[in-house]
Design a protein around this motif. Structure first.
Motif, short mmCIF file in Angstrom:
data_model
loop_
_atom_site.label_atom_id
_atom_site.label_comp_id
_atom_site.label_asym_id
_atom_site.label_seq_id
_atom_site.Cartn_x
_atom_site.Cartn_y
_atom_site.Cartn_z
N MET A 1 90.86 77.93 2.24
CA MET A 1 90.20 77.40 1.04
C MET A 1 90.26 75.87 1.08
N MET A 2 89.10 75.24 1.07
CA MET A 2 89.03 73.79 1.23
C MET A 2 89.30 73.07 -0.09
N ALA A 3 90.25 72.14 -0.07
CA ALA A 3 90.53 71.35 -1.27
C ALA A 3 89.33 70.48 -1.61
N ARG A 4 89.16 70.22 -2.89
CA ARG A 4 88.10 69.32 -3.36
C ARG A 4 88.74 67.99 -3.74
N ILE A 5 88.21 66.92 -3.19
CA ILE A 5 88.76 65.58 -3.40
C ILE A 5 87.65 64.73 -4.01
N GLY A 6 87.96 64.03 -5.11
CA GLY A 6 86.95 63.18 -5.74
C GLY A 6 87.60 62.08 -6.56
N THR A 7 86.84 61.54 -7.49
CA THR A 7 87.31 60.44 -8.34
C THR A 7 87.11 60.79 -9.80
N SER A 8 87.79 60.05 -10.64
CA SER A 8 87.67 60.21 -12.09
C SER A 8 86.54 59.30 -12.57
N GLY A 9 85.36 59.88 -12.74
CA GLY A 9 84.19 59.10 -13.08
C GLY A 9 83.44 58.67 -11.84
N TRP A 10 82.21 58.23 -12.05
CA TRP A 10 81.41 57.81 -10.90
C TRP A 10 80.54 56.58 -11.18
N PHE A 37 80.79 63.34 -1.90
CA PHE A 37 81.90 64.11 -2.42
C PHE A 37 81.40 65.44 -2.99
N ASP A 38 82.32 66.41 -3.11
CA ASP A 38 81.93 67.72 -3.62
C ASP A 38 82.50 68.02 -5.01
N THR A 39 83.13 67.01 -5.63
CA THR A 39 83.63 67.19 -6.99
C THR A 39 83.78 65.83 -7.65
N VAL A 40 83.74 65.83 -8.98
CA VAL A 40 83.98 64.63 -9.77
C VAL A 40 84.61 65.06 -11.08
N GLU A 41 85.39 64.17 -11.66
CA GLU A 41 85.98 64.42 -12.97
C GLU A 41 85.21 63.60 -14.00
N LEU A 42 84.56 64.28 -14.91
CA LEU A 42 83.81 63.61 -15.97
C LEU A 42 84.78 63.10 -17.02
N ALA A 229 89.70 53.94 -5.64
CA ALA A 229 89.58 55.39 -5.76
C ALA A 229 88.68 55.96 -4.66
N VAL A 230 87.57 55.29 -4.41
CA VAL A 230 86.65 55.77 -3.37
C VAL A 230 87.31 55.73 -2.00
N ARG A 231 87.94 54.61 -1.68
CA ARG A 231 88.57 54.48 -0.36
C ARG A 231 89.70 55.48 -0.20
N ASN A 232 90.52 55.64 -1.23
CA ASN A 232 91.63 56.60 -1.15
C ASN A 232 91.12 58.03 -1.02
N ALA A 233 90.07 58.36 -1.76
CA ALA A 233 89.50 59.71 -1.67
C ALA A 233 88.94 59.97 -0.27
N ARG A 234 88.29 58.98 0.30
CA ARG A 234 87.76 59.13 1.66
C ARG A 234 88.89 59.35 2.66
N THR A 235 89.97 58.58 2.52
CA THR A 235 91.08 58.70 3.46
C THR A 235 91.76 60.06 3.32
N LEU A 236 92.00 60.50 2.09
CA LEU A 236 92.65 61.79 1.90
C LEU A 236 91.76 62.91 2.46
N ARG A 237 90.47 62.83 2.25
CA ARG A 237 89.56 63.83 2.81
C ARG A 237 89.64 63.84 4.34
N TYR A 238 89.68 62.65 4.93
CA TYR A 238 89.78 62.54 6.39
C TYR A 238 91.08 63.19 6.89
N LEU A 239 92.20 62.91 6.22
CA LEU A 239 93.48 63.47 6.63
C LEU A 239 93.48 64.99 6.53
N LEU A 240 92.85 65.53 5.50
CA LEU A 240 92.81 66.98 5.33
C LEU A 240 91.89 67.63 6.34
N ASP A 241 90.88 66.90 6.78
CA ASP A 241 89.94 67.45 7.76
C ASP A 241 90.43 67.29 9.20
N SER A 242 91.47 66.47 9.39
CA SER A 242 91.95 66.19 10.75
C SER A 242 92.76 67.35 11.32
#
Length: 242
Positions: A1-10, A37-42, A229-242
């Motif tokens: 099950m793939m985690a969803r990583i995003g930001t609070s607001g866009w 990204f595949d999720t966001v927090e409104l 937030a964007v840079r951290n979300a990108r990095t965390l996504r990369y780490l999870l995909d590695s």
């Protein structure tokens, strides 16, 4: 099950030149965000709860597979502090119903001065539609108790795991969903600073552990300043995909 990583607001002007190309119209930001990204927090829903047709519009603009988590209105959580919630629950239900197919969890952030009241929380959670997948973010330390965690488990509600100045970082899963809010690494101020790669590797390990236990994980970065937030979300996504 793939985690969803995003930001609070866009919709942040200071993300131009980072996530958003210079000159991109604000109305086009959600589509650009959804392309990466595949999720966001409104979060805007906390300040003013949108009408149902706004949720319908977001559903139509979001790509397949995308999920929008929604923050409950402050009229419910801060003004009423969950007291007599029925009117607000109906408004929340009507809006979230329109997100069907793109709907993520419902974040319920309690007022920092709201002390523990098990009966009030129990009543509130018992009257929410089960499909809202509630997540409760406690900001008063009195709530951090095993009996409260068990109350959440009975309702299938998730405890919000938090990272941020002055907030307890308790890695507790009380539902099929694990919901993490990363409010920034600055030790003195919320919503500030950028997480180091070492910090993010630590979080990626925790997320993998929750995933291995069969839980759906959502993680949102709320340190939007300077595009962290964007840079951290990108990095965390990369780490999870590695």
């Amino acid at each position: 099950m793939m985690a969803r990583i995003g930001t609070s607001g866009w919709s942040y002007d200071h993300w131009q030149g980072g996530l958003y190309p210079p000159g991109l119209a604000p109305a086009a930001r959600l589509e650009r965000y959804g392309a990466e990204f595949d999720t966001v927090e409104l979060n805007a829903s906390f300040y003013r709860w949108p009408p149902p047709n706004r949720f319908s519009s977001w559903r139509e603009r979001l790509p397949p597979g995308f999920e929008m988590a929604v923050k409950a209105p402050r009229g419910l959580t801060h003004a009423k502090r969950l007291w007599e919630p029925e009117r607000w629950i109906e408004r929340v239900r009507a809006g979230l119903h329109e997100l069907d197919g793109r709907r993520g969890p419902l974040l319920v952030q309690l007022h920092p001065a709201m002390r523990r009241d098990d009966a009030r929380l129990d009543w509130f959670l018992g009257h929410l539609p089960s499909w809202t997948r509630p997540v409760v973010e406690f900001r008063h330390d009195s709530w951090i108790d095993e009996a409260v965690f068990q109350l959440l488990e009975r309702h299938g509600a998730a405890y919000c795991v938090m990272s941020g100045a002055g907030l307890p970082c308790i890695l507790r899963a009380t539902a099929a969903t694990v919901y993490v809010r990363l409010h920034g690494p600055d030790p003195d101020h919320l919503y500030r600073g950028s997480y180091s790669d070492a910090d993010l590797r630590w979080w990626s390990d925790r997320i993998r552990e929750w995933e291995a236990a069969g839980r759906a994980v959502y993680a949102f970065f709320n340190n939007d300043g300077e595009g962290h937030a964007v840079r951290n979300a990108r990095t965390l996504r990369y780490l999870l995909d590695s």
